[in-house]
Design a protein around this motif. Structure first.
Motif, PDB file in Angstrom:
ATOM      1  N   VAL A 138       0.864  -1.167  -0.089  1.00  0.00           N
ATOM      2  CA  VAL A 138      -0.032  -0.019  -0.038  1.00  0.00           C
ATOM      3  C   VAL A 138       0.837   1.525  -0.049  1.00  0.00           C
ATOM      4  CG1 VAL A 138      -1.972  -1.162   1.173  1.00  0.00           C
ATOM      5  CG2 VAL A 138      -0.046   0.106   2.445  1.00  0.00           C
ATOM      6  N   ARG A 139       0.170   2.302  -0.255  1.00  0.00           N
ATOM      7  CA  ARG A 139       0.965   3.685  -0.381  1.00  0.00           C
ATOM      8  C   ARG A 139       0.111   4.773  -0.233  1.00  0.00           C
ATOM      9  NH1 ARG A 139       3.150   4.849  -6.661  1.00  0.00           N
ATOM     10  NH2 ARG A 139       0.993   4.441  -7.589  1.00  0.00           N
ATOM     11  N   GLY A 140       0.369   5.981   0.188  1.00  0.00           N
ATOM     12  CA  GLY A 140      -0.392   7.052   0.223  1.00  0.00           C
ATOM     13  C   GLY A 140      -1.347   6.804   1.476  1.00  0.00           C
ATOM     14  N   VAL A 141      -2.791   7.469   1.037  1.00  0.00           N
ATOM     15  CA  VAL A 141      -3.873   7.487   2.072  1.00  0.00           C
ATOM     16  C   VAL A 141      -4.602   6.311   1.916  1.00  0.00           C
ATOM     17  CG1 VAL A 141      -5.924   8.604   3.069  1.00  0.00           C
ATOM     18  CG2 VAL A 141      -3.741   9.895   2.184  1.00  0.00           C
ATOM     19  N   ILE A 142      -4.746   5.180   3.029  1.00  0.00           N
ATOM     20  CA  ILE A 142      -5.528   4.000   2.779  1.00  0.00           C
ATOM     21  C   ILE A 142      -6.543   3.999   3.884  1.00  0.00           C
ATOM     22  CG2 ILE A 142      -3.470   2.856   1.641  1.00  0.00           C
ATOM     23  CD1 ILE A 142      -2.900   1.563   4.629  1.00  0.00           C
ATOM     24  N   THR A 143      -7.285   3.004   3.742  1.00  0.00           N
ATOM     25  CA  THR A 143      -8.272   2.656   4.843  1.00  0.00           C
ATOM     26  C   THR A 143      -8.087   1.295   5.291  1.00  0.00           C
ATOM     27  OG1 THR A 143      -9.694   4.300   4.231  1.00  0.00           O
ATOM     28  CG2 THR A 143     -10.600   2.652   5.560  1.00  0.00           C
ATOM     29  N   ILE A 144      -7.912   0.986   6.532  1.00  0.00           N
ATOM     30  CA  ILE A 144      -7.752  -0.273   7.132  1.00  0.00           C
ATOM     31  C   ILE A 144      -9.299  -0.861   7.484  1.00  0.00           C
ATOM     32  CG2 ILE A 144      -6.695  -1.929   8.915  1.00  0.00           C
ATOM     33  CD1 ILE A 144      -4.338   0.473   8.818  1.00  0.00           C
ATOM     34  N   ASN A 214       6.264   3.664  -0.284  1.00  0.00           N
ATOM     35  CA  ASN A 214       5.994   5.007  -0.880  1.00  0.00           C
ATOM     36  C   ASN A 214       7.129   5.672  -1.600  1.00  0.00           C
ATOM     37  OD1 ASN A 214       3.247   5.848   0.243  1.00  0.00           O
ATOM     38  ND2 ASN A 214       3.914   5.402   2.166  1.00  0.00           N
ATOM     39  N   GLN A 215       8.118   4.756  -1.624  1.00  0.00           N
ATOM     40  CA  GLN A 215       9.310   5.368  -2.660  1.00  0.00           C
ATOM     41  C   GLN A 215       9.486   4.541  -3.962  1.00  0.00           C
ATOM     42  OE1 GLN A 215      12.643   4.819   0.099  1.00  0.00           O
ATOM     43  NE2 GLN A 215      12.009   6.317   1.406  1.00  0.00           N
TER      44      GLN A 215
END
Length: 297
Positions: A138-144, A214-215
């Motif tokens: 995952v990357r950035g804004v996520i919802t668990i 994220n990289q």
């Protein structure tokens, strides 16, 4: 007749007659009184427990009866002024229950019922993360997202992304969610801790893995050199780096003069290693200028 009178005479011979004497009979004060001391009122019980207390009566030891919830009353085998009743947790169910005790004295007088409410929790609440799955990146804004369950109901769900040092409230209960910007968390595989609390305050702790990336991969290409000339084999030398894992490494060739590049050469997959040492045969290409691009994902 049955009339009764009292004559009181002093030393001088003066007499006073009393023909009535008012008094009250308090039947209530003669009743045996039972008190439940344990469990405490509304106590949450998670193991085998004891119902205990005392009985007050001026006539001595009493016969003691008890029941749990609406079951039939049971008599304790011995009379006494106190009681202690062992109850195995396996005989109980979740949620609220009541214990009722009363006493009967040696004259057969029954006292009032003493009632005590208590709560049972047979197991800690359960829960799990349903999204994202453990192997996903995952990357950035996520919802668990996740689920929680308990027969006594779920009060709240909290999530920790710093090894359990702090917890934040999730949204929802049986079905919950928590939104987070993963750019504020170190990349790589992190542990998500989930703390679930039921309506009785019993907690359950669970964990799940979260793979954060994220990289973009770093690519360093030493060969071929810019503006180099080749007649056939094209040698690639360099290295790659990614904080998680490189899954794809490929070369694309595009003509700068509009010449046709075969499908085979338009994209060539390389072995996704950190060290690049591979050769591509481009002898089938027409003479001209071409752009060679190396991509890592």
């Amino acid at each position: 007749n049955d009339a009764m009178s009292f004559d009181f005479t002093d030393a001088a011979g003066n007499t006073t007659t009393i023909q009535s004497w008012k008094f009250n009979i308090d039947n209530k004060s003669d009743l045996p009184v039972a008190e439940i001391h344990l469990p405490s009122d509304n106590e949450v019980i998670t193991r085998d427990f004891t119902i205990s207390g005392v009985v007050y009566d001026d006539d001595g030891p009493c016969t003691i009866y008890y029941r749990i919830d609406n079951s039939a009353y049971q008599q304790l085998p011995e009379t006494g002024t106190s009681f202690s009743i062992d109850v195995p947790l396996s005989a109980m169910t979740d949620n609220e229950h009541t214990a009722t005790v009363y006493a009967v004295d040696i004259n057969g007088v029954k006292g009032p019922e003493a009632v005590r409410k208590f709560r049972i929790s047979l197991e800690e609440p359960k829960g799990a993360v349903t999204e994202p799955l453990g192997e996903a990146y995952v990357r950035g804004v996520i919802t668990i997202k996740g689920v929680a369950s308990d027969k006594n109901g779920i009060d709240n769900v909290k999530v920790s992304l710093d090894n359990g040092n702090s917890y934040n409230n999730a949204v929802g209960a049986e079905n919950w969610s928590y939104t987070v910007d993963t750019r504020a968390i170190p990349g790589g595989t992190q542990v998500v801790f989930i703390k679930i609390t039921d309506k009785y305050g019993i907690e359950g702790l669970y964990s799940s893995l979260l793979n954060i990336d994220n990289q973009s991969p770093e690519v360093s290409l030493e060969l071929p050199l810019d503006d180099s000339t080749t007649t056939g084999p094209l040698f690639f030398s360099g290295n790659t780096f990614d904080n998680v894992e490189i899954t794809e490494l490929y070369v694309t060739i595009r003509s700068l003069e509009g010449r046709t590049v075969s499908k085979k050469l338009s994209r060539t997959d390389l072995t996704a290693d950190r060290i690049i040492t591979q050769v591509i045969d481009i002898s089938s290409l027409d003479n001209g200028f071409y752009n060679v691009e190396l991509t890592a994902d």
